[in-house]
Design an enzyme around this catalytic site. Structure first.
Site, short mmCIF file in Angstrom:
data_model
loop_
_atom_site.label_atom_id
_atom_site.label_comp_id
_atom_site.label_asym_id
_atom_site.label_seq_id
_atom_site.Cartn_x
_atom_site.Cartn_y
_atom_site.Cartn_z
N MET A 1 0.85 -1.18 0.00
CA MET A 1 0.00 0.00 0.00
C MET A 1 0.88 1.22 0.00
O MET A 1 1.08 1.83 1.03
CB MET A 1 -0.86 -0.09 1.23
N PRO A 2 1.47 1.52 -1.12
CA PRO A 2 2.26 2.75 -1.15
C PRO A 2 1.38 3.99 -1.17
O PRO A 2 0.27 3.96 -1.71
CB PRO A 2 3.05 2.65 -2.46
#
Length: 131
Positions: A1-2
């Site tokens: 989950m950047p």
């Protein structure tokens, strides 16, 4: 989950979109980020209401085409994977947005699972094996 923040000097919505796609596609290709895992803030700076400052540090000549890419993600990628990500972002930024690779400045900030809440006030990654 950047979480991705892209700041570009003197640009329009089309170039910002192209840069966002370049970074996202590079994350998917090199780090295996899920395709629907896109969280980005894209900002253009016009010099009057916002400015970007840069020099020729380490012998890299930068100009008004500069793009700062800041990526926050959970820790655990190898140095080799990070290097592949940097290369791919520069390649795709040039292909999608016409940005010269010398003008692509990327930073990664890593953190842990408890450092994310993706909504509802819940730390969704605590106790999960999700990227």
């Amino acid at each position: 989950m950047p979480f991705v923040r892209i700041d570009a000097h003197g640009t329009d919505a089309d170039r910002l979109d192209a840069l966002g796609r370049a970074v996202h596609d590079a994350l998917v290709e090199t780090l295996g980020i899920p395709h629907d895992d896109r969280f980005q803030v894209l900002t253009a700076h016009d010099g009057a209401r916002g400015a970007l400052r840069y020099d020729d540090y380490l012998g890299v000549h930068r100009d008004e085409g500069i793009v700062f890419v800041a990526i926050t993600l959970r820790a655990g990628r190898t140095t080799g994977r990070k290097q592949a990500l940097y290369r791919r972002i520069a390649e795709l930024a040039e292909a999608y947005a016409g940005t010269e690779p010398r003008n692509v400045f990327v930073t990664l900030t890593e953190n842990g699972s408890a450092d994310w809440s993706l909504g509802h006030g819940i730390a969704q990654y605590v106790g999960s094996g999700t990227c």
